[in-house]
Design an enzyme around this catalytic site. Structure first.
Site, short mmCIF file in Angstrom:
data_model
loop_
_atom_site.label_atom_id
_atom_site.label_comp_id
_atom_site.label_asym_id
_atom_site.label_seq_id
_atom_site.Cartn_x
_atom_site.Cartn_y
_atom_site.Cartn_z
CG HIS A 116 6.00 -10.45 11.21
ND1 HIS A 116 6.60 -10.66 9.89
CD2 HIS A 116 6.99 -10.41 12.05
CE1 HIS A 116 7.87 -10.65 10.07
NE2 HIS A 116 8.06 -10.49 11.28
CB CYS A 117 3.43 -15.07 8.08
SG CYS A 117 1.87 -14.19 7.36
CB VAL A 118 5.93 -13.88 3.81
CG1 VAL A 118 6.32 -13.25 2.66
CG2 VAL A 118 6.61 -15.08 4.39
NE ARG A 146 -1.86 -14.17 6.47
CZ ARG A 146 -1.35 -15.12 5.70
NH1 ARG A 146 -1.05 -14.88 4.50
NH2 ARG A 146 -0.88 -16.34 6.11
#
Length: 470
Positions: free
Chosen positions: A26-28, A30
């Site tokens: 995951h990112c910030v 998503r």
């Protein structure tokens, strides 16, 4: 039981279960999946989930927009699914099997520049601030700048160039480091290679055009000579040199006995790559970069500049979907190096604003829809600050017509922008803060272009949305 356990279970089923997950991270905002069979995922039902703000597929990754709570959701998901999360780099590596050759090339360029973006943004903001204090003639009847009337601000202007020069003139150092980091070779060798391209011993790249051929310094090897020219701000020579270093290091590491590899591998790979960089690759890369920038510059300034602007302004947002937009970073930087500014970057900033304004129109149409506003408002703010993905994938592509309305508004704004020769000194933050990167003489016109990029997509989106009964 985790807060998102129920939603995580539903998402797991809709993407095809644990067996369909190759990798997840995951990112910030998503969740990032690499799926064994992307066609199995039920995208329509996933987007209907209350916790999901939208989905899109890019660079071989299926991405599900969750929002700021994605970290908590991710923890519940991996615990429930019984899968082990991996780093974003590992997800990218796994995703490459879903990419064709062109997509892999674009991804490689994106991965080279991605670590450099924070520094480029800082550099752009600093140069933009310096624009405001040393190039805006607003004092003493428009004859002097803030720097002209204040020693303090003159000192600030001079001091800040330390950072501006480090970011843009020394860019080859960052590129060489980033390539070696991406390819898993010795990063310090990449840094040293980059430093040899911008050494103070060399004639600064910006001084080459104004130096007579007879006055250019050179290395004299007796039977041949090599010009001592630096590659400040040059992108392609740095990329070519860095990949040469990478493959030389891998080659020597493969054939060198372990007992002497610590000496032989770095010595041979660095020495040969520096020789190749200055004897062959640098001049070739400079020529390639100059040809690319001259073609783009001709398109922006020539007799078809309005058509060029309309096409670029219209298609830039779709380029973001494919990931091809990352290539414009290199072109922008090359234009700045060759012509002292770029007319491409202002259009990119306007495209960001236009997509955000289309979401603003959707926000107006959906003002009574609380769930929709949870996606709309953050997406608008993000877009106006230069990050378009939440707006495009979370809203505009979902309904289609706002995306097209944004493209139309971007094209109209781009026509006015290029028609007025609006030029940026640097690239940096997109969206509304992008005005700081614009050369002072064009700031007013660019502000007008921003208003076009705000008003046209908003009005078009509202009109089309009302006709559709939204």
């Amino acid at each position: 039981m985790g807060k998102y356990e129920k939603d995580a279970k539903e998402l797991l089923e809709l993407i095809g279960g644990k067996s369909n997950i190759n990798a997840v991270s995951h990112c910030v905002t998503r969740m990032r999946f690499v799926l064994n069979d992307p066609s199995v995922a039920d995208i329509k039902k996933i987007e209907e989930m209350k916790v999901v703000k939208g989905t899109f597929t890019q660079a071989g990754q299926f991405q599900v927009i969750i929002g700021n709570s994605v970290g908590e959701f991710y923890n519940d998901f991996v615990a429930l699914a019984g899968v082990e999360g991996v780093s974003k780099d590992e997800v990218k590596q796994a995703a490459k099997k879903n990419q064709n050759v062109m997509q892999r090339a674009v991804t490689a360029i994106a991965e080279i520049f991605a670590p450099l973006i924070p520094a480029i943004i800082v550099g752009g903001l600093i140069l933009g601030f310096r624009n405001c204090i040393d190039s805006l003639y607003v004092f003493e009847n428009g004859t002097k700048t803030l720097v002209d009337i204040s020693q303090f601000w003159a000192g600030v202007d001079s001091f800040l160039w330390l950072i501006g020069e480090a970011v843009f003139h020394m860019l080859p150092v960052g590129i060489c480091w980033s390539v070696t980091k991406k390819m898993g070779t010795t990063q310090m060798l990449g840094i040293i290679l980059g430093l040899t391209l911008v050494s103070g011993q060399l004639l600064n790249a910006y001084g080459v055009a104004g130096t007579a051929a007879a006055d250019i310094p050179f290395w004299n090897f007796g039977f041949f000579k090599i010009n001592m020219i630096g590659y400040q701000a040059q992108v392609i020579p740095a990329i070519l040199a860095a990949f040469t270093l990478v493959y030389l290091e891998k080659f020597f590491r493969k054939i060198t006995p372990q007992v002497v590899s610590m000496i032989v591998v770095p010595f041979c790979s660095l020495l040969l790559s520096v020789i190749a960089a200055h004897f062959i690759l640098g001049p070739i890369g400079w020529k390639i970069g100059s040809v690319i920038s001259s073609v783009v510059y001709a398109g922006i300034t020539g007799p078809v500049k309005v058509i060029f602007a309309a096409i670029f302004g219209f298609v830039y947002a779709p380029l973001v979907i494919t990931g091809l937009h990352h290539m414009t970073n290199a072109i922008d930087l090359q234009l700045i190096a060759d012509y002292g500014g770029t007319m491409l970057w202002p259009m990119i900033a306007l495209s960001n604003i236009a997509q955000g304004s289309a979401v603003l129109g959707m926000s107006y149409l959906q003002k009574k829809n609380a769930k929709a506003q949870e996606v709309n408002i953050p997406a608008i703010i993000s877009c106006y600050l230069g990050v378009t993905e939440p707006a495009m994938f979370g809203v505009n592509l979902k309904y289609a017509f706002p995306f097209v309305c944004g493209m139309i508004g971007s094209a109209i704004a781009a026509i006015v922008c290029v028609g007025g020769s609006v030029t940026a000194n640097a690239i940096g933050v997109g969206g509304i803060p992008g005005v700081l990167s614009i050369q002072p003489v064009y700031m007013l016109l660019f502000t007008i272009c921003m208003l076009i990029a705000i008003i046209v997509p908003f009005v078009l989106t509202v009109i089309v949305g009302k006709k559709k009964g939204m």
